[in-house]
Design an enzyme around this catalytic site. Structure first.
Site, PDB file in Angstrom:
ATOM      1  N   HIS A 370       0.794  -1.235   0.000  1.00 33.37           N
ATOM      2  CA  HIS A 370       0.000   0.000   0.000  1.00 33.37           C
ATOM      3  C   HIS A 370       0.816   1.270   0.000  1.00 33.37           C
ATOM      4  O   HIS A 370       0.248   2.359  -0.008  1.00 33.37           O
ATOM      5  CB  HIS A 370      -0.933   0.039   1.218  1.00 33.37           C
ATOM      6  CG  HIS A 370      -2.127  -0.847   1.077  1.00 33.37           C
ATOM      7  ND1 HIS A 370      -3.289  -0.426   0.490  1.00 33.37           N
ATOM      8  CD2 HIS A 370      -2.328  -2.134   1.437  1.00 33.37           C
ATOM      9  CE1 HIS A 370      -4.179  -1.415   0.508  1.00 33.37           C
ATOM     10  NE2 HIS A 370      -3.614  -2.466   1.068  1.00 33.37           N
ATOM     11  N   LYS A 561      -9.723  13.666   3.734  1.00 35.13           N
ATOM     12  CA  LYS A 561      -8.815  12.518   3.794  1.00 35.13           C
ATOM     13  C   LYS A 561      -7.925  12.730   5.004  1.00 35.13           C
ATOM     14  O   LYS A 561      -7.970  13.792   5.626  1.00 35.13           O
ATOM     15  CB  LYS A 561      -7.973  12.411   2.519  1.00 35.13           C
ATOM     16  CG  LYS A 561      -7.336  13.748   2.094  1.00 35.13           C
ATOM     17  CD  LYS A 561      -6.607  13.665   0.767  1.00 35.13           C
ATOM     18  CE  LYS A 561      -7.492  13.631  -0.431  1.00 35.13           C
ATOM     19  NZ  LYS A 561      -7.415  12.414  -1.221  1.00 35.13           N
ATOM     20  N   ARG A 562      -7.135  11.727   5.357  1.00 37.22           N
ATOM     21  CA  ARG A 562      -6.189  11.935   6.450  1.00 37.22           C
ATOM     22  C   ARG A 562      -5.319  13.160   6.142  1.00 37.22           C
ATOM     23  O   ARG A 562      -5.016  13.441   4.976  1.00 37.22           O
ATOM     24  CB  ARG A 562      -5.308  10.689   6.640  1.00 37.22           C
ATOM     25  CG  ARG A 562      -6.036   9.536   7.301  1.00 37.22           C
ATOM     26  CD  ARG A 562      -6.572   9.911   8.674  1.00 37.22           C
ATOM     27  NE  ARG A 562      -5.495  10.049   9.621  1.00 37.22           N
ATOM     28  CZ  ARG A 562      -5.186   9.156  10.557  1.00 37.22           C
ATOM     29  NH1 ARG A 562      -5.902   8.057  10.696  1.00 37.22           N
ATOM     30  NH2 ARG A 562      -4.181   9.373  11.380  1.00 37.22           N
ATOM     31  N   LYS A 567      -0.330  14.535   1.025  1.00 36.10           N
ATOM     32  CA  LYS A 567      -1.661  14.759   0.437  1.00 36.10           C
ATOM     33  C   LYS A 567      -1.895  16.252   0.150  1.00 36.10           C
ATOM     34  O   LYS A 567      -2.820  16.619  -0.550  1.00 36.10           O
ATOM     35  CB  LYS A 567      -2.738  14.200   1.363  1.00 36.10           C
ATOM     36  CG  LYS A 567      -2.745  12.663   1.418  1.00 36.10           C
ATOM     37  CD  LYS A 567      -3.820  12.154   2.359  1.00 36.10           C
ATOM     38  CE  LYS A 567      -3.840  10.648   2.529  1.00 36.10           C
ATOM     39  NZ  LYS A 567      -4.581   9.948   1.449  1.00 36.10           N
ATOM     40  N   THR A 669      -8.895   6.234  -2.828  1.00 37.59           N
ATOM     41  CA  THR A 669     -10.234   5.728  -3.137  1.00 37.59           C
ATOM     42  C   THR A 669     -11.255   6.845  -2.965  1.00 37.59           C
ATOM     43  O   THR A 669     -12.329   6.785  -3.551  1.00 37.59           O
ATOM     44  CB  THR A 669     -10.616   4.536  -2.231  1.00 37.59           C
ATOM     45  OG1 THR A 669     -10.366   4.901  -0.867  1.00 37.59           O
ATOM     46  CG2 THR A 669      -9.834   3.301  -2.588  1.00 37.59           C
ATOM     47  N   LYS A 673     -14.871   7.851  -5.117  1.00 34.38           N
ATOM     48  CA  LYS A 673     -16.202   8.135  -4.555  1.00 34.38           C
ATOM     49  C   LYS A 673     -16.754   9.423  -5.152  1.00 34.38           C
ATOM     50  O   LYS A 673     -17.926   9.492  -5.534  1.00 34.38           O
ATOM     51  CB  LYS A 673     -16.113   8.294  -3.028  1.00 34.38           C
ATOM     52  CG  LYS A 673     -15.615   7.069  -2.286  1.00 34.38           C
ATOM     53  CD  LYS A 673     -15.264   7.418  -0.829  1.00 34.38           C
ATOM     54  CE  LYS A 673     -14.454   6.310  -0.180  1.00 34.38           C
ATOM     55  NZ  LYS A 673     -13.793   6.748   1.076  1.00 34.38           N
TER      56      LYS A 673
HETATM   57  C1  LIG Z   1     -12.517   6.758   1.396  1.00 34.07           C
HETATM   58  C2  LIG Z   1     -12.063   7.141   2.744  1.00 34.07           C
HETATM   59  C3  LIG Z   1     -10.714   7.388   2.978  1.00 34.07           C
HETATM   60  C4  LIG Z   1      -9.662   7.336   1.888  1.00 34.07           C
HETATM   61  O1  LIG Z   1      -9.608   8.598   1.273  1.00 34.07           O
HETATM   62  P1  LIG Z   1      -8.372   9.010   0.320  1.00 34.07           P
HETATM   63  O2  LIG Z   1      -8.820  10.330  -0.231  1.00 34.07           O
HETATM   64  O3  LIG Z   1      -8.273   7.969  -0.732  1.00 34.07           O
HETATM   65  O4  LIG Z   1      -7.176   9.117   1.181  1.00 34.07           O
HETATM   66  C5  LIG Z   1     -10.330   7.749   4.247  1.00 34.07           C
HETATM   67  N1  LIG Z   1     -11.221   7.859   5.246  1.00 34.07           N
HETATM   68  C6  LIG Z   1     -12.540   7.655   5.044  1.00 34.07           C
HETATM   69  C7  LIG Z   1     -13.482   7.811   6.192  1.00 34.07           C
HETATM   70  C8  LIG Z   1     -13.010   7.278   3.795  1.00 34.07           C
HETATM   71  O5  LIG Z   1     -14.314   7.058   3.621  1.00 34.07           O
END
Ligand SMILES: *Cc1c(COP(=O)(O)O)cnc(C)c1O
Length: 820
Positions: A370, A561-562, A567, A669, A673
């Site tokens: 990952h 996101k985190r 990022k 991911t 979405k």
């Molecule tokens: C989808 C999701 C992530 C991953 O988000 P990235 O933008 O791909 O880092 C992290 N936390 C939650 C709660 C999510 O639903």
């Protein structure tokens, strides 16, 4: 005499009927007999529990059939080992996949209960940090949907990821208590308990044929007890099991100590065992490096392996056919110690010789990588493993000797290559490299996007790839369209069904039928109306939680996101500051009204990430309260990002920020979405963004910035960020404003170190990419003004994102890796 019936003939219960009337009467029944409450005193939480129990019964009917089906057919089982499962709420997911939403809503209505109200009380199961854990949750749902007999294995943390609060703009971490009202989804399985050992020593004894046998005598043992949660696939075709382990002591109380008056000492063992599964480590993409973490990893690996072998032996005479009946997928290196544990169980407990055990092990395991960040690759000090897992250390050495011999004698690898392949990192204090263990012990190693997989071959695993060139393969991540379209965006789902029928519900790639509707002005207006409704819902949430008013007709620009430097939330905030400057300097221009939303948690020990949260809040306060901005720009940081918050924010986005430094995001991911829900992406050519561009078309995504190759080159050349900054008036003004304390009058130097980092090395290419990013944002503004064109692109994003369904990802794993 009655003949013992074969298992295939033993009766299953009659499946439940699900009319609203029957559901209502069952809910009352559960409330009365299971919860022990009269309807007139029942609290909303009691209604929630009673409703879940009624839904659960419908799941159980399908669960029993699924489990019995595998047993009778002898099908291969897939085991997904993950230290994290970021599940979120389960009720809406279960109802929707059972197609019971309307019936349950009516049943509750007849009892005077609002489904939405009780659904909002369900706590998020937040047993994960971010993308890696959410992927595991999407995969569980997709494996049930595409009818793969699968078990997820993980840890039942009492406290999941911390709850984030803001105190004067700073992140404060509070314990998360998802089990406070009990957990009606799970079944405790006291009978499925295993001992897991730690420490002690290895004894050598003479076995049969005078061969030495090794007996590990652990100094310490704990019990792992299983808790099972059923996972329903779409239309309840199949129900799989998520089995989470909880630790308990062998002796709950040391009575001798207690009777001698040592009341605290009497509970020491018990506390120590239970602390093992008490909390999730809140670090994302950085190894925690602490002993308790390694204990967690071994604890759940060992319990899972023992369980897998027990289930196999119930059905088959021995383990020689294990790879034909079992596939074990390692979600990152956290469960990589499983490889040594399976070897130990096969050799020490079941009497295998090393070579046949190794053959079985390698064919059984596969590993998903990952991250490529060198600092994120897990490794443990040799002395720690020697002390905690002495037998596993011996096995690791034996595996290493075998692999290095092969590399040296058969493939003529150089000393330098051998150093990189070795399971032991000898540079500095000696450490066991878990990535190398996972690689060498698996028949398949996959990356999670096309770009990431190529970089994996060129960087971290280049020498191992040379040694085993047929092992690395790509499986681009996906998301479940049930949660991330149907459930979170019922308005859009309804519109899509009207337009293209129901086929896309069974197969997300059928969304391509929507393509022609992008040119249909009437459809675009309906699409825009759905988006607006979702934006109003987010605006209401922001007002209720934060007291901030945002205008739903503004462009909703979202980065959730985190919080991580790679990022680049910082790039986004600096751009907001630059835009703020422009709006004030040029009041005569027609600025596009925009709300920049942020949400995300920082690892509690990650200083810069926490400072970035504070900066977002400081900048928000100044911009949101400056009358000169005339409401054209707002910045909102919504606290406590989790799955449930994502389910509100994703459908409300016009613009999705996917702006990581190229080469650093393995897949992402969140990007998927948003695209599925009709947001345009502004992003770098990183992770799965690259493939998103291929699918939605380059004209329907806004790409900016350096490529991964260019980042590598820029770093190698050591370009001077100062020159870049001085070459950009907008950037240098924004950086000076932040560094000089315009947004932190109470502590003018608060951000000097953060900004110095950009001037001094700019490791994350914030300065290098700024102009390109700002230009791309002005392109976004221009596009937004042309609403028909904007919505043409938005519709095409939804139409063309079906490939990113995790059903597709899982089918690829099943075909290429698991052969299930
Ligand atoms: C989808 C999701 C992530 C991953 O988000 P990235 O933008 O791909 O880092 C992290 N936390 C939650 C709660 C999510 O639903």
């Amino acid at each position: 005499m009655t003949k013992k019936p074969s298992t295939a003939d033993l009766p299953l219960p009659t499946p439940r009927v699900s009319t609203p009337e029957i559901l209502a009467s069952e809910i009352i029944e559960r409330l009365t007999y299971r919860i022990g409450k009269d309807v007139i005193v029942a609290k909303p939480h009691d209604w929630l529990t009673a409703t879940i129990l009624v839904i659960r019964d419908r799941i159980i009917d399908r669960w029993m059939e699924s489990t019995r089906g595998v047993y009778n057919s002898g099908a291969k089982r897939v085991y997904y080992l993950s230290l994290e499962f970021l599940i979120g709420r389960l009720m809406r997911d279960a109802m929707s996949n059972l197609q019971l939403v309307d019936a349950i809503r009516q049943a509750l209505e007849s009892l005077g209960v609002d489904l939405n109200v009780i659904a909002g009380l369900e706590p998020d199961a937040a047993l994960g940090n971010g993308g890696l854990g959410r992927l595991a949750a999407c995969f569980m749902e997709s494996m049930a949907t595409v009818d793969i007999p699968a078990y997820g294995y993980g840890i039942r943390y009492v406290h999941g990821l911390f709850r984030q609060q803001m105190a004067d703009g700073w992140q404060v971490e509070l314990p998360e208590t998802w089990l406070a009202h009990g957990n009606p989804w799970e079944f405790e399985r006291r009978e499925a308990s295993y001992e897991v050992g730690f420490g002690g020593a290895v004894e050598t004894v003479n076995g049969p044929d005078d061969k030495p046998r090794y007996l590990w005598k652990p100094a310490e043992r704990v019990i792992a007890t299983a808790y099972d949660t059923p996972v329903v696939g779409w239309k309840a075709k199949r129900v799989n099991t998520l089995r989470l382990w909880s630790a308990r002591p062998i002796d709950p109380i040391l009575l001798d100590a207690f009777n001698a008056g040592d009341h605290i000492g009497a509970l020491r063992e018990s506390n120590k065992a239970e602390s093992l599964t008490r909390v999730l480590y809140p670090a994302d993409a950085t190894p925690a490096g602490q002993e308790l973490r390694l204990r967690q990893e071994f604890f759940f690996s060992s319990a899972s392996l023992q369980d897998i072998l027990r289930r196999h032996m119930q059905q088959y005479p021995d383990f020689t056919n294990l790879p034909d009946k079992v596939s074990i997928q390692l979600n990152d290196t956290h469960p990589a110690i499983s490889i040594a544990e399976l070897m130990r169980l096969l050799i020490d407990v079941h009497g295998f010789d090393f070579d046949p055990a190794w053959e079985i092990t390698r064919k059984t395991f596969s590993y998903t990588n990952h991250t490529l960040l060198p600092e994120a690759l897990e490794s443990w000090p040799v002395p720690l493993i020697e002390r905690m897992l002495p037998r596993h250390m011996q096995i690791v050495y034996a595996i290493n000797a075998k692999a290095l011999l092969e590399a040296r004698k058969e493939k003529y690898f150089s000393d330098n290559e051998i150093r990189h392949i070795s399971l032991i990192d000898e540079s500095g204090d000696r450490r066991v490299r878990m990535g190398n263990l996972a690689f060498i012990g698996s028949h398949s190693i996959n990356g999670v996007s096309a770009l990431h997989t190529e970089l994996m071959k060129e960087t971290v695993f280049s020498d191992l790839h040379k040694l085993y060139p047929d092992r690395i393969n790509n499986k681009t991540n996906g998301i479940t369209p049930r949660r991330w379209l149907q459930q979170c965006n019922p308005g859009l789902t309804g519109l899509l069904r009207e337009a293209i029928g129901d086929e896309f519900l069974d197969d997300a790639e059928k969304l391509t039928a929507l393509d022609p509707f992008a040119e249909d002005a009437g459809f675009r207006e309906k699409f825009a109306a759905v988006k607006r409704t979702n934006k109003v819902a987010l605006a209401n949430l922001v007002y209720e939680r934060m007291g901030i008013r945002v205008d739903p007709s503004a462009l909703f620009d979202i980065q959730i996101k985190r919080i991580h430097e790679y990022k680049r939330q910082l790039l986004n905030i600096i751009e907001a500051v630059a835009l703020y400057d422009q709006i004030r300097s040029h009041p005569e221009l027609d600025w596009v009204p925009r709300v920049k939303f942020f949400a995300g948690k920082a690892a509690p020990s990650y200083h810069n990430a926490k400072l970035i949260i504070k900066l977002a809040n400081d900048v928000a306060r100044v911009i949101n309260n400056d009358p000169a901005v005339r409401g054209l720009l707002k910045v909102v940081f919504i606290p406590n990002y989790n799955v449930s918050l994502a389910e509100v924010m994703v459908p409300a986005a016009d613009l999705s920020e996917q702006i990581s430094t190229a080469g650093m995001e393995a897949s992402g991911t969140g990007n998927m979405k948003f695209g599925l829900n009709g947001a345009l992406t502004i992003g770098t050519l990183d992770g799965a963004n690259v493939e998103m561009r291929e699918h939605v078309g380059a004209e329907n995504i806004i790409i900016f910035g350096l490529t991964a190759d260019e980042v590598t080159r820029a770093r190698a050349e050591g370009r001077n960020p100062r020159a870049t900054i001085e070459g950009s008036r907008e950037l240098s003004q924004a950086l000076s404003a932040i560094a000089s304390g315009v947004f932190s009058p109470d502590d003018r130097g608060r951000y000097s170190s953060l900004i110095d980092g950009i001037y001094n090395h700019d490791w994350f290419m914030v300065a290098a990419d700024f102009d390109s990013y700002a230009r791309a944002q002005r392109e976004v503004d221009a596009l937004w003004i042309d609403q028909p064109t904007w919505y043409t692109k938005a519709v095409l994003n939804t139409a063309r994102m079906g490939w990113f369904s995790s059903d597709r990802t899982i089918r690829q794993y099943a075909q290429d890796i698991w052969r299930a």
